[in-house]
Design a protein around this motif. Structure first.
Motif, PDB file in Angstrom:
ATOM      1  N   THR A 257       0.871  -1.177   0.000  1.00 53.04           N
ATOM      2  CA  THR A 257       0.000   0.000   0.000  1.00 53.04           C
ATOM      3  C   THR A 257       0.909   1.228   0.000  1.00 53.04           C
ATOM      4  O   THR A 257       2.114   1.098   0.262  1.00 53.04           O
TER       5      THR A 257
ATOM      6  N   ASN B  94       1.453   3.497   2.224  1.00 49.68           N
ATOM      7  CA  ASN B  94       2.246   3.628   3.459  1.00 49.68           C
ATOM      8  C   ASN B  94       3.281   2.514   3.589  1.00 49.68           C
ATOM      9  O   ASN B  94       4.387   2.733   4.082  1.00 49.68           O
TER      10      ASN B  94
ATOM     11  N   LYS C 181       6.419   3.311   1.469  1.00 50.18           N
ATOM     12  CA  LYS C 181       7.385   4.276   2.032  1.00 50.18           C
ATOM     13  C   LYS C 181       8.540   3.529   2.715  1.00 50.18           C
ATOM     14  O   LYS C 181       9.720   3.828   2.487  1.00 50.18           O
TER      15      LYS C 181
ATOM     16  N   LEU D  24      -4.128  -7.318   5.710  1.00 50.98           N
ATOM     17  CA  LEU D  24      -4.916  -6.333   6.461  1.00 50.98           C
ATOM     18  C   LEU D  24      -6.404  -6.643   6.412  1.00 50.98           C
ATOM     19  O   LEU D  24      -7.123  -6.405   7.377  1.00 50.98           O
TER      20      LEU D  24
ATOM     21  N   GLN E  28      -3.348  -7.101  11.546  1.00 50.38           N
ATOM     22  CA  GLN E  28      -2.891  -5.922  12.302  1.00 50.38           C
ATOM     23  C   GLN E  28      -3.427  -5.889  13.738  1.00 50.38           C
ATOM     24  O   GLN E  28      -3.009  -5.054  14.524  1.00 50.38           O
TER      25      GLN E  28
ATOM     26  N   ALA F  73      -2.248  -0.213  15.235  1.00 50.26           N
ATOM     27  CA  ALA F  73      -2.759  -1.300  14.387  1.00 50.26           C
ATOM     28  C   ALA F  73      -2.679  -0.983  12.900  1.00 50.26           C
ATOM     29  O   ALA F  73      -3.605  -1.282  12.143  1.00 50.26           O
ATOM     30  N   LYS F  74      -1.597  -0.326  12.501  1.00 50.42           N
ATOM     31  CA  LYS F  74      -1.418  -0.016  11.072  1.00 50.42           C
ATOM     32  C   LYS F  74       0.012  -0.344  10.664  1.00 50.42           C
ATOM     33  O   LYS F  74       0.945  -0.259  11.486  1.00 50.42           O
ATOM     34  N   ILE F  75       0.154  -0.684   9.392  1.00 52.12           N
ATOM     35  CA  ILE F  75       1.495  -0.836   8.828  1.00 52.12           C
ATOM     36  C   ILE F  75       1.870   0.495   8.189  1.00 52.12           C
ATOM     37  O   ILE F  75       0.953   1.295   7.887  1.00 52.12           O
ATOM     38  N   PRO F  76       3.150   0.804   7.992  1.00 53.07           N
ATOM     39  CA  PRO F  76       4.299  -0.054   8.229  1.00 53.07           C
ATOM     40  C   PRO F  76       4.798   0.038   9.666  1.00 53.07           C
ATOM     41  O   PRO F  76       4.533   1.018  10.366  1.00 53.07           O
TER      42      PRO F  76
ATOM     43  N   GLU G  10       4.569   4.136  12.703  1.00 53.94           N
ATOM     44  CA  GLU G  10       4.333   5.436  12.041  1.00 53.94           C
ATOM     45  C   GLU G  10       5.451   5.684  11.021  1.00 53.94           C
ATOM     46  O   GLU G  10       6.626   5.797  11.365  1.00 53.94           O
ATOM     47  N   SER G  11       5.028   5.829   9.765  1.00 59.82           N
ATOM     48  CA  SER G  11       6.002   5.898   8.678  1.00 59.82           C
ATOM     49  C   SER G  11       7.012   7.042   8.824  1.00 59.82           C
ATOM     50  O   SER G  11       8.185   6.878   8.503  1.00 59.82           O
TER      51      SER G  11
ATOM     52  N   LEU H  76     -11.561  -3.845   7.876  1.00 63.73           N
ATOM     53  CA  LEU H  76     -10.838  -2.672   7.369  1.00 63.73           C
ATOM     54  C   LEU H  76     -11.579  -1.357   7.566  1.00 63.73           C
ATOM     55  O   LEU H  76     -10.968  -0.311   7.712  1.00 63.73           O
TER      56      LEU H  76
ATOM     57  N   GLN I 108     -14.006   0.230  11.902  1.00 65.25           N
ATOM     58  CA  GLN I 108     -13.258  -0.001  13.135  1.00 65.25           C
ATOM     59  C   GLN I 108     -13.674   0.972  14.231  1.00 65.25           C
ATOM     60  O   GLN I 108     -14.156   2.069  13.977  1.00 65.25           O
TER      61      GLN I 108
HETATM   62  N1  LIG Z   1      -0.117   7.436   9.817  1.00 67.14           N
HETATM   63  C1  LIG Z   1       0.210   6.074   9.447  1.00 67.14           C
HETATM   64  C2  LIG Z   1      -0.796   5.539   8.460  1.00 67.14           C
HETATM   65  C3  LIG Z   1      -0.606   4.070   8.228  1.00 67.14           C
HETATM   66  C4  LIG Z   1      -1.790   3.427   7.508  1.00 67.14           C
HETATM   67  O1  LIG Z   1      -2.854   4.037   7.339  1.00 67.14           O
HETATM   68  N2  LIG Z   1      -1.615   2.179   7.102  1.00 67.14           N
HETATM   69  C5  LIG Z   1      -2.686   1.441   6.465  1.00 67.14           C
HETATM   70  C6  LIG Z   1      -2.197   0.835   5.165  1.00 67.14           C
HETATM   71  S1  LIG Z   1      -1.828   2.082   3.949  1.00 67.14           S
HETATM   72  C7  LIG Z   1      -3.117   0.288   7.367  1.00 67.14           C
HETATM   73  O2  LIG Z   1      -2.311  -0.309   8.044  1.00 67.14           O
HETATM   74  N3  LIG Z   1      -4.413  -0.026   7.366  1.00 67.14           N
HETATM   75  C8  LIG Z   1      -4.947  -1.116   8.130  1.00 67.14           C
HETATM   76  C9  LIG Z   1      -6.209  -0.741   8.852  1.00 67.14           C
HETATM   77  O3  LIG Z   1      -6.654   0.406   8.717  1.00 67.14           O
HETATM   78  O4  LIG Z   1      -6.739  -1.609   9.558  1.00 67.14           O
HETATM   79  C10 LIG Z   1       1.632   6.050   8.871  1.00 67.14           C
HETATM   80  O5  LIG Z   1       2.017   7.040   8.243  1.00 67.14           O
HETATM   81  O6  LIG Z   1       2.360   5.052   9.082  1.00 67.14           O
END
Ligand SMILES: N[C@@H](CCC(=O)N[C@@H](CS)C(=O)NCC(=O)O)C(=O)O
Length: 244
Positions: free
Chosen positions: A9, A11, A14, A33, A38, A50-53, A73-74, A227, A230
């Motif tokens: 994705t 993020n 990056k 995801l 996550q 709970a987000k990647i990366p 947090e990226s 997704l 939440q």
């Molecule tokens: N602010 C976070 C945003 C990360 C983000 O939104 N990741 C998305 C993928 S692009 C994710 O993990 N989504 C899973 C979910 O929302 O459950 C960053 O910059 O790392």
């Protein structure tokens, strides 16, 4: 060795771009995801949002003391890797350049990224009945942020002059302008900047990482609770009663 918790994705790209650009040894761990990877306790201990990366650096520099370093947090993650390698960021001693780096880093994670993420949500996933207001709002914000970048690139090839983590953070969401129904036509400097970054071999390797997984989980928001619907409850460990 660095574990990269990753999905293909914007993020995720990056972090993959940064690892490919720096040449650090890393192991990509594919996160599904749409299946809720996550929300496992193991991943939440690394990335409480709970987000990647997210990464686990098993061999941090000695100044970090014993044990692995985790980063979520990226923006924080790319800054950590830039400081670890001395690449793609001005040195800490250059206060003015470092201040500019922070400005563009925070601009990306607080403006361009979230607005583009919401645009993607309304463009690709929102139920038809709820789509229009959000789509127009975030397309406008996405466009506005392209305008910010266009001004900044006046007289510069890259956001800080030289290629840096500011570019690595901002590139992925500009890379997918077309699938977001946005156009770079009014932003020639952004279009050239995007093309310059896209042709870097490390960027291409990162974009290709687990590419076949890219279109998995393309469900609409009204029938995908993992997704799209939440709440804080999503973060709680599941019990048998939840499934009943
Ligand atoms: N602010 C976070 C945003 C990360 C983000 O939104 N990741 C998305 C993928 S692009 C994710 O993990 N989504 C899973 C979910 O929302 O459950 C960053 O910059 O790392």
């Amino acid at each position: 060795m660095i574990d990269l918790h990753y999905a293909p994705t914007p993020n995720g790209w990056k972090a993959a771009i940064m690892l490919e650009e720096t040449g650090l040894a890393y192991r990509p761990i594919l996160m599904r995801l749409s299946e809720g990877d996550q929300f496992t306790p193991e991943f939440l201990s690394i990335s409480p949002n709970a987000k990647i990366p997210a990464i686990v650096d098993h061999t941090p520099d000695t100044v970090w003391g014993d044990g692995p370093v985790t980063v979520f947090e990226s923006g924080a993650l790319l800054l950590y890797l830039a400081d670890k390698t001395g690449q793609f960021a001005p040195p800490k001693s250059d206060l003015r350049a470092r201040k500019e780096l922070m400005e563009w880093l925070f601009w990306q994670v607080g403006n361009q990224g979230p607005m583009a993420g919401q645009l993607s949500h309304f463009r690709n996933y929102a139920p038809e009945v709820d789509r229009d207001y959000g789509f127009k709002r975030y397309l406008g914000e996405y466009d506005r942020n392209l305008g910010v970048l266009e001004s900044r690139l006046d007289g510069r090839d890259y956001i800080l002059g030289d290629f840096s983590i500011a570019d690595i953070l901002a590139f992925p969401w500009a890379f997918i302008a077309k699938p977001l129904d946005a156009s770079l036509e009014a932003f020639p400097r952004v279009a050239d900047w995007r093309a310059r970054i896209k042709e870097r071999p490390a960027v291409q390797r990162a974009i290709d990482l687990h590419k076949s997984e890219q279109n998995r989980g393309q469900h609409r928001a009204d029938n995908n609770t993992i997704l799209f619907n939440q709440s804080a409850a999503s973060l709680r460990p599941k019990t048998r009663d939840d499934d009943a």
